[in-house]
Design an enzyme around this catalytic site. Structure first.
Site, PDB file in Angstrom:
ATOM      1  N   PRO A   2       0.806  -1.217   0.000  1.00  0.00           N
ATOM      2  CA  PRO A   2       0.000   0.000   0.000  1.00  0.00           C
ATOM      3  C   PRO A   2       0.841   1.270   0.000  1.00  0.00           C
ATOM      4  CG  PRO A   2      -0.791  -1.521   1.651  1.00  0.00           C
ATOM      5  CD  PRO A   2       0.537  -2.014   1.200  1.00  0.00           C
ATOM      6  N   GLU A   3       0.448   2.174  -0.858  1.00  0.00           N
ATOM      7  CA  GLU A   3       0.976   3.529  -0.856  1.00  0.00           C
ATOM      8  C   GLU A   3      -0.192   4.427  -0.431  1.00  0.00           C
ATOM      9  OE1 GLU A   3       3.150   4.444  -4.499  1.00  0.00           O
ATOM     10  OE2 GLU A   3       3.390   2.317  -4.887  1.00  0.00           O
ATOM     11  N   LYS A  59       2.181   6.360   4.952  1.00  0.00           N
ATOM     12  CA  LYS A  59       1.572   5.053   4.701  1.00  0.00           C
ATOM     13  C   LYS A  59       1.158   4.369   5.997  1.00  0.00           C
ATOM     14  CE  LYS A  59       4.702   4.840   0.773  1.00  0.00           C
ATOM     15  NZ  LYS A  59       5.961   4.256   0.260  1.00  0.00           N
TER      16      LYS A  59
END
Length: 279
Positions: A2-3, A59
DNA sequence: AATTGTACCTGTCAGC
DNA sequence: TGCTGACAGGTACAAT
């Protein structure tokens, strides 16, 4: 994985699903993902805490429990799932931690590769830790083009490395750095301090456009990313350059190249992202 | 001090 | 079919 867009999607969903819920129990059999505090301590202190808000810093997912704070960093393969307790399959779904909630709900942290990081403790202490304190500004928040320019233009590293550095700007990762650089027509290996004012302005706009576009698509599911329901994001279908090696550039039809940058790979169009000649 | 390399861990997929 | 190696959203820290 995930960004920023993926983490923000998770945060948005968590706000709808778990704010106001009380934590009734805790399970984990993976001590290595917990930083600063042991599982036994967390289990004791987290019981009874009520979830008051959910935020994102870079993040990181921040779950506020009144005076306590739970921080979750999904790294490459972390997922946060919200489900009825009995629906969870610890083995099959690689669940490393479960926060049991009232109303028979559970918040589960799944992570195939066990790279994820969870921090829990007193709100003020956690907020002061380098894990959060050292993060740069958020590219979608109040960052202005002038602030962006001054952060970037003093760096002599190449622009892709600078964009990936969470202490410069927090939230961009390998997918969206490639996407934004393609959109701004900047070669990923251009030294950041060689970028013109116009290039920096284009890059600033490209970053914000790409991140917003991905957020709208609920993020990218290159491989492992899932939202809190277990669904994939849609950005990979509309990506511009990432993971398009040998496919033709959407602007000029030239074959997209992939080059190693350390352990990561950079995707770019060798024709419309020419490397500026350094004087 | 700044930069580069390596470690962390596991699943998937391409190629032989 | 089976084996081997490359590769994957990201840090964190050691080595140079």
């Amino acid at each position: 994985m995930p960004e920023l867009p993926e983490v923000q999607t998770i945060v948005n969903d968590l706000r709808k699903k778990i704010i106001g819920r009380r934590i009734t129990g805790f399970f984990s059999d993976t001590p290595r993902i917990f930083k600063y505090a042991a599982i036994s301590k967390i289990a004791k202190a987290i019981k009874g805490c009520k979830i008051s808000s959910v935020e994102r810093r870079g993040k990181n997912i921040l779950i506020y429990l009144n005076q306590k704070l739970l921080v979750i960093h999904p790294k490459l393969t972390g997922r946060l799932l919200v489900a009825k307790s009995e629906k969870l399959n610890v083995k099959k779904d690689f669940i490393r931690a479960i926060f049991y909630l009232d109303k028979n709900l559970a918040l589960a942290f799944s992570d195939v590769r066990k790279f994820g990081k969870i921090i829990f403790g007193d709100r003020e202490k956690i907020e002061a830790l380098p894990d959060l304190k050292n993060l740069g500004p958020d590219p979608l928040d109040s960052l202005t083009v002038d602030e962006f320019t001054s952060l970037i233009s003093s760096e002599k590293r190449n622009i892709k490395q600078v964009l990936l550095d969470q202490e410069v700007i927090a939230g961009i990762g390998n997918i969206y750095s490639d996407e934004a650089l393609w959109q701004a027509r900047i070669h990923p290996f251009t030294p950041a301090n060689c970028l013109s004012k116009n290039q920096l302005t284009s890059l600033y706009q490209a970053i914000r456009e790409v991140l917003r576009k991905s957020l709208k698509a609920r993020g990218s599911s290159m491989r492992d990313y899932r939202d809190t329901e277990g669904n994939e994001g849609g950005y990979m279908k509309i990506r511009l350059v990432y993971a398009r090696e040998n496919l033709s550039c959407f602007r000029c039809k030239t074959k997209i190249k992939r080059t190693k940058m350390g352990v990561r790979s950079a995707h770019f169009c060798p024709r419309c992202q020419k490397l500026a000649i350094v004087p």
